[in-house]
Write an enzyme that holds these catalytic residues in place. Structure first.
Site, PDB file in Angstrom:
ATOM      1  N   ASN A 294       0.675  -1.292   0.165  1.00  0.00           N
ATOM      2  CA  ASN A 294      -0.126  -0.046  -0.039  1.00  0.00           C
ATOM      3  C   ASN A 294       0.887   1.195   0.006  1.00  0.00           C
ATOM      4  O   ASN A 294       0.293   2.373  -0.152  1.00  0.00           O
ATOM      5  CB  ASN A 294      -0.931  -0.106   1.247  1.00  0.00           C
ATOM      6  CG  ASN A 294      -0.385   0.072   2.384  1.00  0.00           C
ATOM      7  OD1 ASN A 294       0.631  -0.586   2.715  1.00  0.00           O
ATOM      8  ND2 ASN A 294      -1.032   0.495   3.569  1.00  0.00           N
ATOM      9  N   CYS A 295       2.087   1.084  -0.020  1.00  0.00           N
ATOM     10  CA  CYS A 295       2.981   2.486  -0.148  1.00  0.00           C
ATOM     11  C   CYS A 295       2.986   2.874  -1.666  1.00  0.00           C
ATOM     12  O   CYS A 295       3.447   2.186  -2.420  1.00  0.00           O
ATOM     13  CB  CYS A 295       4.433   1.970   0.130  1.00  0.00           C
ATOM     14  SG  CYS A 295       5.738   3.066  -0.078  1.00  0.00           S
TER      15      CYS A 295
END
Length: 116
Positions: free
Chosen positions: A10-11
């Protein structure tokens, strides 16, 4: 040639790096610290590619959550302990290709790294 990219899915920076790799037809394996884990053996291997001090993501919310005392005593051994407890402290992405590595993502740096 074996390429592995380490981080968390999710970065935003990881997403950009993965898109760049896909757009440039570079085969890779993605290792998500949260899904695939980070143990002492893997961390030891990663530290052969990058110095723990350089691996520390000082922009992360995880870093900002550390106490002033923890921040003042960050030697390589204490960093390794913190990385195992909180992998989000590791700068992302960490890209490893054979015996070379690269921390972070900038398209022009990846262009040079992959000699494209």
């Amino acid at each position: 040639m074996s390429t592995t990219i380490y981080g968390i899915k999710n970065c935003d920076t990881i997403k950009k790096a993965l898109k760049w790799l896909d757009n440039n037809n570079i085969k890779y394996r993605f290792h998500d610290y949260r899904v695939d884990g980070l143990d002492e053996q893997l961390l030891t291997q990663l530290c052969q590619f990058a110095d723990p001090q350089q691996m520390l993501n000082k922009r992360s919310t995880s870093f900002r959550a550390l106490s002033d005392e923890q921040k003042a005593t960050l030697d390589n051994e204490s960093l390794k302990v913190l990385f195992l407890e909180t992998p989000t402290l590791i700068k992302r992405p960490l890209l490893v290709k054979d015996t070379e590595s690269h921390l972070g993502f900038k398209p022009e740096q990846y262009q040079t790294f992959f000699k494209l």
